[in-house]
Design a protein around this motif. Structure first.
Motif, short mmCIF file in Angstrom:
data_model
loop_
_atom_site.label_atom_id
_atom_site.label_comp_id
_atom_site.label_asym_id
_atom_site.label_seq_id
_atom_site.Cartn_x
_atom_site.Cartn_y
_atom_site.Cartn_z
N MET A 1 2.27 6.51 -2.50
CA MET A 1 1.81 5.45 -3.38
C MET A 1 2.73 4.22 -3.28
N VAL A 2 4.03 4.47 -3.13
CA VAL A 2 4.98 3.36 -2.95
C VAL A 2 4.71 2.62 -1.65
N LYS A 4 1.87 2.47 -0.11
CA LYS A 4 0.61 1.73 -0.26
C LYS A 4 0.85 0.40 -0.97
N ALA A 5 1.69 0.42 -1.99
CA ALA A 5 2.01 -0.82 -2.70
C ALA A 5 2.79 -1.77 -1.79
N LEU A 6 3.75 -1.22 -1.03
CA LEU A 6 4.58 -2.04 -0.15
C LEU A 6 3.76 -2.68 0.96
N MET A 7 2.91 -1.86 1.61
CA MET A 7 2.19 -2.35 2.78
C MET A 7 0.89 -3.05 2.42
N GLY A 8 0.20 -2.54 1.39
CA GLY A 8 -1.09 -3.13 1.03
C GLY A 8 -0.96 -4.32 0.12
N THR A 9 -0.19 -4.17 -0.95
CA THR A 9 -0.09 -5.23 -1.96
C THR A 9 0.90 -6.31 -1.56
N HIS A 10 2.03 -5.91 -0.97
CA HIS A 10 3.10 -6.88 -0.70
C HIS A 10 3.22 -7.25 0.77
N GLY A 11 2.33 -6.73 1.62
CA GLY A 11 2.19 -7.25 2.98
C GLY A 11 3.17 -6.79 4.02
N PHE A 12 4.02 -5.79 3.71
CA PHE A 12 4.96 -5.29 4.72
C PHE A 12 4.23 -4.23 5.55
N SER A 13 3.50 -4.70 6.57
CA SER A 13 2.59 -3.83 7.33
C SER A 13 3.24 -3.29 8.61
N LEU A 200 10.62 -1.60 -0.82
CA LEU A 200 11.17 -1.16 0.46
C LEU A 200 12.34 -0.21 0.24
N ALA A 201 13.24 -0.57 -0.68
CA ALA A 201 14.39 0.30 -0.99
C ALA A 201 13.93 1.61 -1.60
N GLY A 241 -4.40 8.04 -6.73
CA GLY A 241 -5.12 6.80 -6.43
C GLY A 241 -6.21 6.53 -7.45
N PHE A 242 -6.96 7.58 -7.81
CA PHE A 242 -8.00 7.42 -8.82
C PHE A 242 -7.39 7.09 -10.18
N LEU A 243 -6.19 7.66 -10.44
CA LEU A 243 -5.56 7.45 -11.74
C LEU A 243 -5.02 6.03 -11.89
N PHE A 244 -4.37 5.53 -10.82
CA PHE A 244 -3.70 4.23 -10.92
C PHE A 244 -4.54 3.06 -10.40
#
Length: 301
Positions: A1-2, A4-13, A200-201, A241-244
């Protein structure tokens, strides 16, 4: 989940470079553990280390490329193929024999995960090649974890102490180039924000537990058991994923698949723990009684 947030939401792909950073923090952990006396000096031949790093890095790059070139449905099918591949390696190299219940429980796990994850399935030639490389390199890497620990009497901390620095260096060397080919973006041009740096950390910190638990689980059990357990992660990721992130996509098919997968995992744990559920066949040649007596007489003379 972390991630997913890093790569999807914050663009570190940059998945391959990120994995290299994961092994950097894991290497730091092994250094601390050695300093604390939790791991002892050990030896791993360079040839075996090189083989392991090749399998591991091919697995990481292969999975990333497979996800990029294939549909999500075929990517999930490829991941499911890792259990049969791991079983085949154990049968061929370790002469493992599976009971009927153990085989059936693995089938239930595979069906359950397939029901709740596979949607559209499309494949092309280069995507198929990437998937094949990803499946077999991952199966070989996980088999090698168990093989090296057994062959050289290494515990999880010692084996990580040998492999993590090599993987960190090699992935950080090739990672930016692989990520550029996959995304068209350069990691050195990424604009870090405070929240992206935090995620990232956090990802690197969590990776320590992920890498260590993989070595502990495979060393204690087997690559097949680790793969079965790994599909529990799939169920948890879907649930969280469904929860958050909302209940979009949650339907009867997904719930049924989750239930089947969990039931199959419980059945596998019970079936493989029973006598004969999963055991190595003896491959030592059977000597005749006369030959044994002749050797005994020769020893006495």
């Amino acid at each position: 989940m972390v991630n997913k947030a890093l790569m999807g939401t914050h663009g570190f792909s940059f998945a391959t470079t990120l994995t290299g950073l994961h092994f950097v923090t894991t290497t730091m952990m092994t250094i601390v553990f050695r300093w604390l006396g939790l791991s002892q000096p050990s030896h791993l031949p360079l040839s075996d280390l090189i083989k392991f790093v090749i399998f591991s890095n091919l697995s990481i790059v292969g999975m990333n490329v497979s996800l990029m070139w294939n549909s999500v449905g075929f990517y999930q099918i490829a991941k499911l193929c890792m259990i049969p591949a791991s079983c085949l390696l154990e049968v061929v190299f370790d002469h493992v024999n599976y009971s009927r219940d153990t085989k059936l429980s693995i089938m239930v796990v595979l069906i359950g995960v397939a029901v709740c994850t596979i949607t559209d399935v499309s494949v092309n030639a280069k995507g198929l090649i990437a998937a094949v490389i990803a499946v077999w390199s991952t199966a070989l890497q996980q088999y090698y974890v168990h093989f090296l620990q057994r062959k050289y009497s290494l515990n999880s901390f010692n084996l990580l102490g040998h492999t993590a620095p090599a993987q960190a260096g090699s992935l950080l060397l090739v990672g930016p180039f692989v990520d550029f080919l996959l995304t068209g973006k350069r990691v050195d041009h990424f604009g870090f924000t405070s929240i992206a740096t935090f995620f990232l950390a956090l990802s690197c910190f969590i990776a320590i537990g992920v890498n260590l638990s993989q070595f502990i689980c495979i060393g204690r059990f087997s690559a097949v058991s680790f793969q079965v357990l790994g599909h529990m992660k799939t169920v948890l990721v879907l649930s969280l994923g469904f929860l958050f992130f909302g209940k979009e996509g949650l339907n009867f098919q997904v719930v049924l698949g989750m239930i089947l997968a969990v039931v199959g995992m419980m059945w596998y744990g019970n079936a493989s723990a029973k006598p004969g559920g999963k055991e190595r066949r003896s491959v030592l040649p059977v000597r005749s009684e006369k030959l044994a007596l002749d050797e005994k007489d020769g020893g006495e003379k």
